[in-house]
Design a protein around this motif. Sequence first.
Motif, mmCIF file in Angstrom:
data_model
loop_
_atom_site.group_PDB
_atom_site.id
_atom_site.type_symbol
_atom_site.label_atom_id
_atom_site.label_comp_id
_atom_site.label_asym_id
_atom_site.label_seq_id
_atom_site.Cartn_x
_atom_site.Cartn_y
_atom_site.Cartn_z
ATOM 1 N N ALA A 1 0.856 -1.190 0.000
ATOM 2 C CA ALA A 1 0.000 0.000 0.000
ATOM 3 C C ALA A 1 0.892 1.239 0.000
ATOM 4 N N VAL A 2 0.256 2.382 -0.166
ATOM 5 C CA VAL A 2 0.929 3.656 0.108
ATOM 6 C C VAL A 2 0.677 3.963 1.583
ATOM 7 N N TYR A 3 1.745 4.208 2.304
ATOM 8 C CA TYR A 3 1.661 4.489 3.733
ATOM 9 C C TYR A 3 1.790 5.997 3.960
ATOM 10 N N TYR A 4 0.868 6.530 4.741
ATOM 11 C CA TYR A 4 0.815 7.958 5.017
ATOM 12 C C TYR A 4 1.027 8.221 6.506
ATOM 13 N N CYS A 5 1.820 9.226 6.771
ATOM 14 C CA CYS A 5 2.036 9.684 8.134
ATOM 15 C C CYS A 5 0.978 10.738 8.464
ATOM 16 N N ASN A 6 0.521 10.732 9.706
ATOM 17 C CA ASN A 6 -0.443 11.719 10.176
ATOM 18 C C ASN A 6 -0.005 12.241 11.532
ATOM 19 N N ALA A 7 -0.210 13.531 11.740
ATOM 20 C CA ALA A 7 0.120 14.119 13.036
ATOM 21 C C ALA A 7 -0.900 15.204 13.379
ATOM 22 N N VAL A 8 -1.332 15.184 14.617
ATOM 23 C CA VAL A 8 -2.208 16.243 15.119
ATOM 24 C C VAL A 8 -1.302 17.242 15.821
ATOM 25 N N VAL A 9 -1.073 18.368 15.153
ATOM 26 C CA VAL A 9 -0.068 19.332 15.586
ATOM 27 C C VAL A 9 -0.734 20.575 16.148
ATOM 28 N N ARG A 10 -0.340 20.922 17.353
ATOM 29 C CA ARG A 10 -0.800 22.198 17.900
ATOM 30 C C ARG A 10 0.179 23.254 17.395
#
Length: 120
Positions: free
Chosen positions: A91-100
């Motif tokens: 698959a294509v792997y995506y990074c995610n971040a909840v950034v303040r």
Amino acid sequence: QVQLVESGGGLVQPGGSLRLSCAASGSIFSINAMGWYRQAPGKQRESVARITSGGSTNYADSVKGRFTISRDNAKNTVYLQMNSLKPEDTAVYYCNAVVRTSVYSTDNSWGQGTQVTVSS
């Protein structure tokens, strides 16, 4: 503005290992949860693993026992160690971040994606 840059994808044989990295940069006040998602051709994007700022983790059932997520808060970086890879992990792997980005605002950021192909 927050940027997430992924690295570490590639082609690997079944049973092999890969380690993905994702570094966050830009207007970062703090980072809450970070995680990895993946999207295979013709399928919806799905959550693979997530880690909170305190280090609590959760995994998709399909990767439990094979994948390990970790983070280095000093480097604003999240990792995904993938072992015992299977063709269905392709698959294509995506990074995610909840950034303040400030005391008052939060940004849900995504990386550009990195291809992981598991094939003999």
